[in-house]
Design a protein around this motif. Sequence first.
Motif, mmCIF file in Angstrom:
data_model
loop_
_atom_site.group_PDB
_atom_site.id
_atom_site.type_symbol
_atom_site.label_atom_id
_atom_site.label_comp_id
_atom_site.label_asym_id
_atom_site.label_seq_id
_atom_site.Cartn_x
_atom_site.Cartn_y
_atom_site.Cartn_z
ATOM 1 N N GLU A 147 0.849 -1.205 0.000
ATOM 2 C CA GLU A 147 0.000 0.000 0.000
ATOM 3 C C GLU A 147 0.875 1.242 0.000
ATOM 4 N N GLU A 206 -1.968 7.760 5.750
ATOM 5 C CA GLU A 206 -2.678 7.455 4.516
ATOM 6 C C GLU A 206 -2.162 8.361 3.404
ATOM 7 N N TYR A 207 -1.943 7.783 2.228
ATOM 8 C CA TYR A 207 -1.474 8.599 1.101
ATOM 9 C C TYR A 207 -2.681 9.170 0.365
ATOM 10 N N VAL A 258 3.825 8.175 9.623
ATOM 11 C CA VAL A 258 3.377 7.441 8.434
ATOM 12 C C VAL A 258 1.870 7.531 8.400
ATOM 13 N N TYR A 269 -0.976 5.922 10.437
ATOM 14 C CA TYR A 269 -0.659 4.506 10.641
ATOM 15 C C TYR A 269 0.374 4.311 11.747
ATOM 16 N N CYS A 272 1.835 4.853 1.083
ATOM 17 C CA CYS A 272 1.609 5.662 2.287
ATOM 18 C C CYS A 272 2.343 6.981 2.103
#
Length: 340
Positions: free
Chosen positions: A44, A95-96, A93, A83, A46
């Motif tokens: 995923e 959510e992108y 870190v 995260y 990020c």
Amino acid sequence: MDCFDGSPGQFRDFRKGDFEANWIKVAESRFSQVYEVKLKLWREKCALKSVDTTLCEHNYYRRIIEEVSNLAKVKFKYIASLYGLCSEATGVVMEYMSHGSLNNLLASHTLMWPKKFQMIHEASMGMNFLHSMKPPLLHLNLKTSNILLDDHLHVKITDFGLIHWEEGTSKKSFMEHLTARGNINYIPPEIFTQCRDPPGTTFDVYSFGIVMWEILTQQKPYAGCSVTKVLLHVSQGKRPCLERIPDEKPLECDPMVSIMQQCWDQDHRKRPQFSETVMKTEALSEVLKAPGPNHPSMKGNRGQTSDLSWLVPPVHKIAFPQMPDVPSEAHAKDNILSLL
Ligand code: ATP
Ligand code: MG
């Protein structure tokens, strides 16, 4: 600090080696760099925001470390998920968000009215969520660069809960911290005038009023003005110019402007809570979402239904005229903390 087993949705301290090797820098500011990274485990993308601890005041990163495990528990549709940390890169870190910040989008694309209203409403829902926590989670850093956009141009609020006003901290040093981050336009007047109350929810409501103006006008408030001039202007009760709102606007714009003006009221006790604002923005954005056959907001836009169709790239670049001179500076200066 809580550390879990690395399953999605759980807070953890990532190692640099948890990410694939190609880190793409997406933004750089005075205090931090933001990278697009890919977690090997989750496959995923990020975002990793790496804080420059030599430039931030010494306890800022420590504060992030202390707060982040709690902030990572905040989950809501209009809030960007955290995260965890990457201590090795002194970063967080999260959510992108593929469409970056609202700040950049407003400068690069023309937004149609229904999309503007939807973004205002979604941002107010995010803020209402934070303020409805017990005790309310104050953002204190709400600005268009902290409103991010997902794949479908829906809004998520980020970087909340990291700035604090602590007992014993002077308003002067709090102000210095905020102005160093380039936040001058979003600071309500009571923070730099003689009012002694610590910032509360009404601080964020004021910042939200400025964000609303930026969405409605797609311009930057007080462009070309020095920090001192902005402080004087705002302390005198002046605000970004309403004439910058385009003439071609739907009828629903007037009530939206009225909400904006209530949000940036000089008297912080008169500003509405987000619980009230969110009902009004919901009603207004619903009206534009389902316009009648002759609705001005829809002229020329028939049949466009996808989220991205509400954008018209590239935006026509507008020169920002200087703000008019502020009268009686001497009087206003008496009211401003000796900050600069
Ligand atoms: P502050 O540190 O006060 O929040 P800022 O928001 O201007 O200041 P950053 O938080 O470092 O600075 O963000 C800079 C830019 O990085 C944003 O404007 C946005 O374009 C990009 N960015 C930040 N977080 C993300 C994310 N989660 N996904 C994608 N892009 C992001
Ligand atoms: Mg930010």
